[in-house]
Design an enzyme around this catalytic site. Structure first.
Site, PDB file in Angstrom:
ATOM      1  N   MET A   1      -1.484   6.246   4.001  1.00 15.13           N
ATOM      2  CA  MET A   1      -0.712   5.673   5.101  1.00 15.13           C
ATOM      3  C   MET A   1       0.655   5.205   4.621  1.00 15.13           C
ATOM      4  SD  MET A   1      -1.724   5.796   8.194  1.00 15.13           S
ATOM      5  CE  MET A   1      -0.670   4.505   8.821  1.00 15.13           C
TER       6      MET A   1
ATOM      7  N   HIS B   1     -14.917   8.922  10.754  1.00 16.77           N
ATOM      8  CA  HIS B   1     -13.751   8.901   9.871  1.00 16.77           C
ATOM      9  C   HIS B   1     -14.040   9.678   8.597  1.00 16.77           C
ATOM     10  CE1 HIS B   1     -12.406   5.544  12.432  1.00 16.77           C
ATOM     11  NE2 HIS B   1     -11.197   5.810  11.966  1.00 16.77           N
TER      12      HIS B   1
ATOM     13  N   THR C   1     -11.111  -0.081  14.805  1.00 17.01           N
ATOM     14  CA  THR C   1     -10.927   0.378  16.183  1.00 17.01           C
ATOM     15  C   THR C   1     -12.221   0.242  16.970  1.00 17.01           C
ATOM     16  OG1 THR C   1      -9.228   1.933  15.457  1.00 17.01           O
ATOM     17  CG2 THR C   1     -10.232   2.345  17.608  1.00 17.01           C
TER      18      THR C   1
ATOM     19  N   ASN D   1      -5.451  -0.643  15.311  1.00 15.87           N
ATOM     20  CA  ASN D   1      -5.003   0.731  15.506  1.00 15.87           C
ATOM     21  C   ASN D   1      -3.623   0.729  16.167  1.00 15.87           C
ATOM     22  OD1 ASN D   1      -4.756   3.531  16.470  1.00 15.87           O
ATOM     23  ND2 ASN D   1      -6.905   3.680  15.865  1.00 15.87           N
TER      24      ASN D   1
ATOM     25  N   THR E   1      -4.130  -3.151   8.359  1.00 19.69           N
ATOM     26  CA  THR E   1      -5.326  -3.265   7.541  1.00 19.69           C
ATOM     27  C   THR E   1      -6.492  -3.751   8.397  1.00 19.69           C
ATOM     28  OG1 THR E   1      -4.010  -3.735   5.578  1.00 19.69           O
ATOM     29  CG2 THR E   1      -6.312  -4.420   5.520  1.00 19.69           C
TER      30      THR E   1
ATOM     31  N   LYS F   1     -13.230   6.242   3.853  1.00 19.86           N
ATOM     32  CA  LYS F   1     -13.014   4.981   4.573  1.00 19.86           C
ATOM     33  C   LYS F   1     -14.069   3.966   4.160  1.00 19.86           C
ATOM     34  CE  LYS F   1     -12.167   2.961   9.129  1.00 19.86           C
ATOM     35  NZ  LYS F   1     -10.954   2.280   8.659  1.00 19.86           N
TER      36      LYS F   1
ATOM     37  N   GLY G   1       0.847  -1.193   0.000  1.00 18.34           N
ATOM     38  CA  GLY G   1       0.000   0.000   0.000  1.00 18.34           C
ATOM     39  C   GLY G   1       0.877   1.236   0.000  1.00 18.34           C
TER      40      GLY G   1
END
Length: 252
Positions: A13, A146, A157, A116, A90, A150, A8
């Site tokens: 990220m 979020h 989380t 997380n 992920t 997303k 990724g």
């Protein structure tokens, strides 16, 4: 020197992780994989279909994965087959995918897998656990927010929050949003917000008669997740071959 690869790599990220690793004196960024080829701070990024050859050539110590569930399962298989330790952030795995990951990792490579990697969120989870033990007879509502892009909801989380509450309180019914005339009983309410560029907000409300306690965490920059993932990569390199939690990394 810890050699790091990123899957990724060209995502939000991935580029944040790449920046941190590239600037770390004890780490070497060896490249990454993504859906298309490119570069990450001067290193090669290859299409995900070529991950096996990439890992054989670059021989990283740790692969850090922030992708999507289906891609992550394949990346984890490739890393395990090549003896590469893992840090997986992920989320959105199905129960079947989780079992596949467990069977792939256990006994083969060390892996830190967490919904997380923020240090603050891991402390937040600990506080939620302690509150649940003392306030189990209070009404409980979980809320998360979020950014609009997303894909999975509720967030990983938030799902971890619910797992913590289930362990402490038993498997209470979950109500995902409310509509119409519904009288509250013993359920746990779960509410999801998606909008704008919200990095990540989570809160747990314990509501009793005459008082409420709310425990919350707000992330202002995804760098907090990337920093935690890089910290986990340093920690996991020489561990035994099994799945670890971020709580273990932090000694909580």
């Amino acid at each position: 020197m810890v050699k790091i690869a990123v899957s990724g790599a060209l995502g939000r990220m991935g580029t944040t992780i790449g920046r941190i690793v590239d600037g770390a004196p004890d780490m070497e960024l060896v490249g990454g994989v993504d859906v298309k080829e490119g570069t990450l701070f001067g290193t090669e990024v290859v299409p995900a279909a070529g991950i096996d050859s990439f890992l054989k050539e670059k021989r990283p110590d740790v692969l850090i994965d922030f992708t999507v569930a289906a891609a992550a399962v394949e990346n984890i298989r490739a890393a395990a087959a090549n003896g590469v330790a893992l840090v997986v952030g992920t989320t959105g795995f199905s129960p079947e995918q989780r079992e596949t990951i467990r069977g792939t990792v256990e006994g083969n490579v060390p892996a830190v897998i967490s919904s997380n990697f923020s240090v603050g969120v891991n402390i937040f989870w600990k506080l939620v656990r302690e509150a649940a033990r003392e306030l189990g007879d209070y009404d409980i509502e979980v809320t998360e927010a979020h950014h609009r892009y997303k894909k999975d909801a509720p967030s990983g989380t938030a799902k971890t929050i619910l797992e913590i509450l289930d362990r402490e309180l038993g498997g209470r019914e979950k109500v995902y949003g409310r509509v119409g005339e519904t009288e509250r009983k013993g359920e746990i309410g779960v509410h999801v917000i998606r909008g704008g560029d919200i990095v990540g907000d989570h809160s747990v409300l314990f509501a009793g008669n005459f008082e409420c306690i709310e425990i919350s965490h707000r992330a202002y920059d995804r760098a907090v997740f990337a920093q935690g993932a890089v910290r986990a990569a340093r920690w996991v390199k020489d561990r035994g071959p099994r799945i670890y939690s971020m709580q273990e990394v932090l000694g909580l």
